[in-house]
Design an enzyme around this catalytic site. Structure first.
Site: not given
Ligand code: SF4
Length: 222
Positions: A129, A148
């Site tokens: 991420k 997220d």
């Protein structure tokens, strides 16, 4: 059994309309973490784990004024670094990761942030991420979709994925979205999640995607 082709086409059209709706509503959405360089974005993203972007933005100006480079953060005494980032939570782990990450940046990359995914995810404290955030936002390289908590929730509500695991959600989104949309899609969905499609009581009546959304799992809305 494979889905009928007409249904595939209808779903692809729906995805295209979702992308267009988000672009229309959040055309200029950008990463909310303030930064002036890939290095600052990398550190800010590590700090943003389990913390709001607002809080990180309060901490980073002072942090980067005192320690402006990877070399400076690599040699700061750990207790000093912990104190500087304490308000972002999980500060002991974050301080260890930031310091180890900066040491590796200095030793292996001349103090610069590498441009490629494999090198980034080898840095301490940097997962897929964080690497996607840095590559997409700081370098304009679409290597994946940032997943997220907002992207997870909204992708599931919109029926773009049934997965709960971030890696699998990302794989579904990468299959559905054209690569040129990967970076902007995440930024726009994150804004949508903060403003409209909140975790509790999403504001479906005001949502630009209302006609396209099956509202999967939504029990309460306003
Ligand atoms: S219609 Fe409701 S659940 Fe669907 S994206 Fe909009 S706010 Fe979220």
């Amino acid at each position: 059994m494979p889905a009928p082709r007409g249904r595939d086409r209808a779903e692809q059209r729906r995805v295209t309309e979702i992308v267009a709706g988000l672009r229309q509503r959040y055309g200029h959405a950008e990463c909310a973490l303030r930064h002036d360089s890939p290095f600052q974005l990398l550190i800010a993203t590590i700090l943003s784990a389990q913390c709001t972007d607002e809080r990180v933005n309060q901490v980073t100006p002072g942090l980067f004024a005192r320690y402006p480079t990877a070399a400076a953060l690599a040699r700061v005494p750990l207790p000093e670094l912990e104190k500087a980032i304490q308000s972002t939570g999980f500060f002991r782990n974050k301080a260890r990761h930031i310091q180890a990450c900066c040491q590796q940046l200095v030793e292996c990359h001349g103090g610069e942030v590498p441009h490629d995914l494999d090198a980034l995810v080898r840095l301490p404290g940097v997962g897929r991420k964080t690497a996607n955030v840095v590559l997409g936002t700081a370098f304009g390289l679409a290597t994946g979709v940032v997943v997220d908590t907002h992207v997870t929730r909204i992708s599931r509500r919109l029926g773009l994925t049934r997965q709960t695991n971030a890696v699998r959600i990302e794989q579904d989104l990468m299959r559905l979205l054209p690569p040129e949309e990967w970076v902007a899609f995440s930024h726009r969905v994150i804004h949508h999640g903060r403003q409209v499609c909140r975790a509790r009581k999403p504001q479906c009546a005001e949502c630009v995607l209302a006609d396209l959304c099956p509202r999967i799992g939504v029990t309460e809305r306003s």
